[in-house]
Motif scaffolding. Sequence first.
Motif, PDB file in Angstrom:
ATOM      1  N   GLY A  81     -29.086  27.964  -4.387  1.00 11.41           N
ATOM      2  CA  GLY A  81     -29.430  28.751  -5.564  1.00 11.41           C
ATOM      3  C   GLY A  81     -28.488  28.537  -6.731  1.00 11.41           C
ATOM      4  O   GLY A  81     -28.906  28.600  -7.898  1.00 11.41           O
ATOM      5  N   ASN A 134     -18.122  24.419  -7.237  1.00 10.28           N
ATOM      6  CA  ASN A 134     -17.928  23.256  -6.374  1.00 10.28           C
ATOM      7  C   ASN A 134     -19.083  22.277  -6.537  1.00 10.28           C
ATOM      8  O   ASN A 134     -18.898  21.118  -6.861  1.00 10.28           O
ATOM      9  CB  ASN A 134     -17.827  23.702  -4.911  1.00 10.28           C
ATOM     10  CG  ASN A 134     -17.718  22.523  -3.988  1.00 10.28           C
ATOM     11  OD1 ASN A 134     -16.725  21.800  -4.022  1.00 10.28           O
ATOM     12  ND2 ASN A 134     -18.744  22.276  -3.202  1.00 10.28           N
ATOM     13  N   THR A 162     -22.248  34.729  -2.714  1.00  5.85           N
ATOM     14  CA  THR A 162     -22.391  35.215  -1.329  1.00  5.85           C
ATOM     15  C   THR A 162     -22.172  36.731  -1.296  1.00  5.85           C
ATOM     16  O   THR A 162     -21.763  37.319  -2.297  1.00  5.85           O
ATOM     17  CB  THR A 162     -21.316  34.575  -0.426  1.00  5.85           C
ATOM     18  OG1 THR A 162     -20.043  35.112  -0.797  1.00  5.85           O
ATOM     19  CG2 THR A 162     -21.297  33.064  -0.542  1.00  5.85           C
TER      20      THR A 162
HETATM   21  O1  F6P Z   1     -23.197  30.819  -2.230  1.00  8.81           O
HETATM   22  C1  F6P Z   1     -23.761  29.973  -1.384  1.00  8.81           C
HETATM   23  C2  F6P Z   1     -24.035  28.605  -1.952  1.00  8.81           C
HETATM   24  O2  F6P Z   1     -23.099  28.159  -2.856  1.00  8.81           O
HETATM   25  C3  F6P Z   1     -25.394  28.595  -2.575  1.00  8.81           C
HETATM   26  O3  F6P Z   1     -25.468  28.711  -3.904  1.00  8.81           O
HETATM   27  C4  F6P Z   1     -25.958  27.370  -2.039  1.00  8.81           C
HETATM   28  O4  F6P Z   1     -27.144  27.783  -1.506  1.00  8.81           O
HETATM   29  C5  F6P Z   1     -25.078  26.900  -0.948  1.00  8.81           C
HETATM   30  O5  F6P Z   1     -24.014  27.752  -0.861  1.00  8.81           O
HETATM   31  C6  F6P Z   1     -24.676  25.466  -1.114  1.00  8.81           C
HETATM   32  O6  F6P Z   1     -23.773  25.081  -0.163  1.00  8.81           O
HETATM   33  P1  F6P Z   1     -23.179  23.609  -0.109  1.00  8.81           P
HETATM   34  O7  F6P Z   1     -22.758  23.265  -1.496  1.00  8.81           O
HETATM   35  O8  F6P Z   1     -22.058  23.665   0.855  1.00  8.81           O
HETATM   36  O9  F6P Z   1     -24.305  22.764   0.368  1.00  8.81           O
END
Ligand code: F6P
Length: 621
Positions: free
Chosen positions: A94, A80, A227
């Motif tokens: 991360g 994403n 996660t």
């Molecule tokens: O898996 C969790 C995660 O994708 C991490 O890699 C990152 O810390 C966080 O969520 C980012 O979240 P968002 O893209 O919603 O800010």
Amino acid sequence: MVRIHDALDTATSASDSASDPAQRDEAIDEAAFDQHLDEIPQELNEPADAGPSERAVSVDVDRRDAVNQQPDLKLVVISNRVAPFDPNKPQTGGLAAALEPVVQRSGAVWIGSSENRGDGSEHPLPLVKTGAGEVARLELPAKDYPGYYRGFSNSTLWPALHSLPDQMSGSEEDYQSYRNINDFIARAAFDVRDRDAFWVHDYHLLPLGAALHDLGIERPTGFFLHTPWPAPDMIERVPNHRELMKSMLEYDLLGFQTNRDLNNFVAGLRAVFGLESKDDVVTTERGQTRLQKFPIGIDPKQFAEYLAADLAPAEHEKVSSLLRNFEGAKFAIGVDRLDYTKGIDKRVEGFNQLLRNEPHSISLLQIAPSSRADVEEYQKYKDVVENAINRVNNKHGTDEWRPIHYTNDSFSQAALARLYRAAKIGVVTPLRDGMNLVAKEYVAAQDPQDPGVLVLSKFAGAAEDFNENEALLVDPNHPEEIAAAISKAANMPLEERVARWRSMMDKIESFTIHDWSADNIRELDKSRLIIPADECLRFGLGWTNEAQMPLYRRHAEALAAYNDIDPADTALKEAAFEDEKRAYEALQAPLIHTQDRLWDLPADTAPIGGRPEQDPGAAEY
Ligand code: F6P
């Protein structure tokens, strides 16, 4: 395009007709398979000394150039969020930090979400060069984005994956939007369908592998979950969990951060489908899915470089002004997205208890960049944290001294490295966390002669890497444990601090982010060609899968047994034929499936307008 379920039907009807003795010759003529087997090099036929994985690698490496003209794995990475690819911008999370070097060095194409939304119309992939790789930021459809991101991903899945059911909410519409966005991304990825493999990341994209297959893309697919994966009773609370987990089994490789996550997933397969895995391989009608743990790491050398590098003047001033608050005094640091899984409120309460017992003893720098601010639970949590901090500061602070310094600003990795180095205690106390790289970054930034101490939640993935002789492990739900651990850390003798730190640092150095990505990619590569293409051409086959090798052997044995029987022994011959037929059916089905992988797909095989009808039995709202 032939999909596996169709292929199974085809195989069944083909063998039905072959059971007619008149057609038997034709079926047995598949003795060509036997000949083919004889021609497969010894290391493929015999287990020899190497295990299956080692064997696959050596065959692949030896033959890649000579036989298949395969260059290094040309990856498509999909997630994403994509990294900003700008050293002056802070990284969020991360995932982005981990994948940026992989893409820049390996020449991968990275597809993800842009900050802008679109009207849902489809365009060629907007590829932009970055290092050796390319990045494509998609304008995800505005209509479905809220249900996908704010809704199903972050209000339903995220709390469930972190075992916090009270925070879960969502609707069937959110789930539909989640599926729609996955389908949209798959259709965009169709432009790069002829690359070698797809590596998909995180909970936003659980069904993407299935969506790629629905479009007829049959390259190997891997998935990595950043996660945690929860226990079965928790995942069963997620609407449509059956459909989602089934779609996850369309990936060839599923990667998890820890053994706990992997074991929970295996237990979930048993609870939800009654499906057993063997040696962490799950076999379904689609094929085989390998499950594996890949604990994510950091680049410790780069962290050392950050400490030596100059900061941009504005950030330098920000860091200096923060550090002036603590001049001469010990302080602890917490760095977390402002997320209710991070346990910041409990940490603050831990400080409250500590300062009650040991007034004025230590202060906290809490950096908490705002995150997912349009999700209601996150707005509420911001208030919870800020009220708790104000209470502690009012109760324990004086005109000259503030116990907790709090900021929502984001910082570059280089700035964080300096702050970690200055803090005598790193407090990483999430209620649950996939890994939590802040824990590793804090350790990597320490002065080897005078290191700080890590206070770590036993429910962070990092606690599977660091034991109680290294970090001070705490239950993040119990503020009194946090208070006791901070007090212990603040008073720990130098010798003990050095011993604990050295041991953690050795682990960090022995499995870096580069080892993590190399391991993932190597495993993904094993889903690729194993049987040399020149030996398969007479069957119209090419791409096949390590998992199919036992089917070749099984068929060869059945065929040999049939050939050995005297034709006069009609009953025995008949039984051997039946057995050979079953082995052939088992072999033929995935071969029909995988021959799709050999040839480039013509552009017009992409279906227009979404998925085929859903399995009605799977919807559970
Ligand atoms: O898996 C969790 C995660 O994708 C991490 O890699 C990152 O810390 C966080 O969520 C980012 O979240 P968002 O893209 O919603 O800010």
